[in-house]
Design an enzyme around this catalytic site. Structure first.
Site, PDB file in Angstrom:
ATOM      1  N   ARG A 243       0.891  -1.208   0.084  1.00 16.63           N
ATOM      2  CA  ARG A 243       0.015  -0.023   0.050  1.00 16.63           C
ATOM      3  C   ARG A 243       0.835   1.196  -0.033  1.00 16.63           C
ATOM      4  O   ARG A 243       1.736   1.314   0.808  1.00 16.63           O
ATOM      5  CB  ARG A 243      -0.851  -0.014   1.347  1.00 16.63           C
ATOM      6  CG  ARG A 243      -2.189  -0.851   1.092  1.00 16.63           C
ATOM      7  CD  ARG A 243      -3.006  -0.419   0.084  1.00 16.63           C
ATOM      8  NE  ARG A 243      -4.467  -1.411   0.098  1.00 16.63           N
ATOM      9  CZ  ARG A 243      -4.448  -2.415  -0.396  1.00 16.63           C
ATOM     10  NH1 ARG A 243      -3.499  -2.710  -1.524  1.00 16.63           N
ATOM     11  NH2 ARG A 243      -5.597  -3.080  -0.683  1.00 16.63           N
ATOM     12  N   GLU A 272      -4.045   7.059  -4.696  1.00 15.82           N
ATOM     13  CA  GLU A 272      -4.577   6.403  -5.857  1.00 15.82           C
ATOM     14  C   GLU A 272      -5.896   7.025  -6.280  1.00 15.82           C
ATOM     15  O   GLU A 272      -6.581   7.244  -5.496  1.00 15.82           O
ATOM     16  CB  GLU A 272      -4.478   5.171  -5.554  1.00 15.82           C
ATOM     17  CG  GLU A 272      -3.111   4.194  -5.654  1.00 15.82           C
ATOM     18  CD  GLU A 272      -3.033   2.852  -5.611  1.00 15.82           C
ATOM     19  OE1 GLU A 272      -4.211   2.219  -5.920  1.00 15.82           O
ATOM     20  OE2 GLU A 272      -2.236   2.334  -4.966  1.00 15.82           O
ATOM     21  N   HIS A 290      -1.252  -0.180  -9.711  1.00 11.78           N
ATOM     22  CA  HIS A 290      -1.881  -1.151  -8.820  1.00 11.78           C
ATOM     23  C   HIS A 290      -2.266  -2.416  -9.571  1.00 11.78           C
ATOM     24  O   HIS A 290      -3.545  -2.825  -9.485  1.00 11.78           O
ATOM     25  CB  HIS A 290      -3.054  -0.427  -8.076  1.00 11.78           C
ATOM     26  CG  HIS A 290      -3.304  -1.280  -6.829  1.00 11.78           C
ATOM     27  ND1 HIS A 290      -3.757  -0.516  -5.731  1.00 11.78           N
ATOM     28  CD2 HIS A 290      -3.392  -2.495  -6.554  1.00 11.78           C
ATOM     29  CE1 HIS A 290      -3.914  -1.297  -4.853  1.00 11.78           C
ATOM     30  NE2 HIS A 290      -3.948  -2.661  -5.050  1.00 11.78           N
TER      31      HIS A 290
HETATM   32  C1  8YV Z   1      -6.660  -5.903  -5.138  1.00 13.27           C
HETATM   33  C2  8YV Z   1      -4.984  -5.382  -3.417  1.00 13.27           C
HETATM   34  O1  8YV Z   1      -6.614  -5.971  -6.788  1.00 13.27           O
HETATM   35  O2  8YV Z   1      -6.368  -7.377  -2.615  1.00 13.27           O
HETATM   36  C3  8YV Z   1      -5.674  -6.368  -2.186  1.00 13.27           C
HETATM   37  O3  8YV Z   1      -5.549  -6.019  -1.110  1.00 13.27           O
HETATM   38  O4  8YV Z   1      -4.361  -4.659  -2.958  1.00 13.27           O
HETATM   39  C4  8YV Z   1      -5.556  -5.570  -4.770  1.00 13.27           C
HETATM   40  O5  8YV Z   1      -4.551  -6.155  -5.468  1.00 13.27           O
HETATM   41  C5  8YV Z   1      -7.675  -4.787  -4.687  1.00 13.27           C
HETATM   42  O6  8YV Z   1      -7.653  -4.561  -3.344  1.00 13.27           O
HETATM   43  C6  8YV Z   1      -9.093  -5.121  -5.067  1.00 13.27           C
HETATM   44  O7  8YV Z   1     -10.023  -4.540  -4.071  1.00 13.27           O
END
Ligand code: 8YV
Length: 328
Positions: A243, A272, A290
């Site tokens: 993150r 983002e 992402h």
């Molecule tokens: C997802 C991600 O695509 O799952 C996660 O925490 O960071 C991502 O790879 C995204 O969060 C979907 O909500």
């Protein structure tokens, strides 16, 4: 749950096969055009939804949860990270939260490894030269990068994804170092020949590559602060597929521009989809939108998890991927 077919509202377009199955099982409201929902739209949604299926692009904050009607019983997140959901507010209102762990571990670790390789070996810079038609031919001293093999990788967050990164990195001749809330089991340390650093500061000062693989929580917000980033050696490379909030993006950008950190590979950003414009101007960074978990297989597996979590909950069992506020 008041009835057998609850109203499930999905905030973004999911793979067709998942949406089809969802419609068979539940009374579903889909987001056909996939627009990110505004705060006002979400407020309307939580007034009627019994199950909400959000993604990382939805702010499920205390205000939104307060606005929810009592019919909202489950937030079945499509994704592993839950930092966009106010877990304490949900628990206070007896709303269960689930996520989709495991199924994106390998894909995310693959992309992390790709960034660990791409930055020091100047993969994207080289590609840009080709596309611009600027290649005038081979030269012994041109486009030199830094060797991967024999270097030290420091992993921040040795959970599922951190360990999967470590396994890959060992294949490239990197030695594994890690910092984690808790030391991992000695069998895992042994398998990975991993060195545990209780002090993150100490670890940072000794690494060639640093990979961020921890969740974003109040405790990890700006874990890589300006002060800590300054502890890195000038040849160090930072990779983040976790993150954006874990790194002080402005400080990282300043240090990269000043040459005090050699490079960065970033798949996630603090605000983002906005990206610090100064980052975009730097050659020593590889930036991705992402997309570390973005595989067809992964997205379907995430959807399967959401389906199972909702179905078990509706059937009055404990959903397998229940998120507990204490874990964060
Ligand atoms: C997802 C991600 O695509 O799952 C996660 O925490 O960071 C991502 O790879 C995204 O969060 C979907 O909500």
């Amino acid at each position: 749950m008041p009835k057998k077919k609850p109203l499930v509202v999905v905030t973004r377009k999911l793979p067709d096969v998942i949406e089809t199955r969802m419609m068979e099982l539940f009374d579903v409201r889909l987001n056909v055009d996939d627009h990110p929902m505004s705060a006002d739209e979400l407020v309307e949604v939580v007034k009627t939804a019994e199950v909400l299926v959000p993604t990382v692009t939805d702010a499920i904050d205390g205000k939104l949860i307060a606005a929810a009607g009592n019919q909202l019983k489950l937030i079945a997140n499509y994704g592993t990270g839950v930092d966009h959901i106010d877990l304490a507010a949900a628990r206070k209102k007896n709303i269960v939260v689930t996520n989709t762990p495991d199924v994106l571990t390998q894909d995310t670790a693959d992309m992390t490894m790709a960034l660990i390789l791409a930055v020091p070996r100047r993969l994207v810079e080289g590609e840009r030269v080709m596309r611009k038609g600027n290649w005038t031919g081979w030269s012994p001293t041109w486009m030199l990068g830094r060797r991967i093999s024999g270097k030290r990788l420091g992993i921040i967050g040795m959970g599922r994804i951190g360990q999967a990164v470590a396994r890959r990195a060992r294949g490239f001749g990197l030695s594994i170092h890690y910092h984690n809330r808790n030391r991992v089991h000695e069998d895992i340390e042994h398998e990975l020949e991993a060195t545990y650093w209780e002090s993150l500061d100490q670890m940072l000062a000794h690494m060639d590559f640093v990979s961020v693989n921890c969740p974003h929580t109040p405790a990890t917000y700006h874990l890589l602060s300006a002060r800590r980033l300054k502890l890195l050696q000038p040849h160090a490379v930072v990779v983040n597929t976790a993150r954006g909030e874990v790194i002080d993006e402005a400080a990282l950008t300043r240090l990269l521009a000043a040459g005090e950190i050699a490079g960065a590979g970033l798949d996630v950003f603090e605000h983002e989809p906005a990206v610090n414009p100064k980052l975009l101007a730097l050659d020593n960074v590889v930036l991705l939108p992402h997309m570390s978990s973005a595989t067809f297989e992964g997205r379907i597996a995430m959807g399967e998890k959401v389906l199972v979590n909702i179905k078990t909950f509706v059937d009055e069992h404990t959903p397998p991927d229940r998120v507990l506020v204490e874990a964060f």
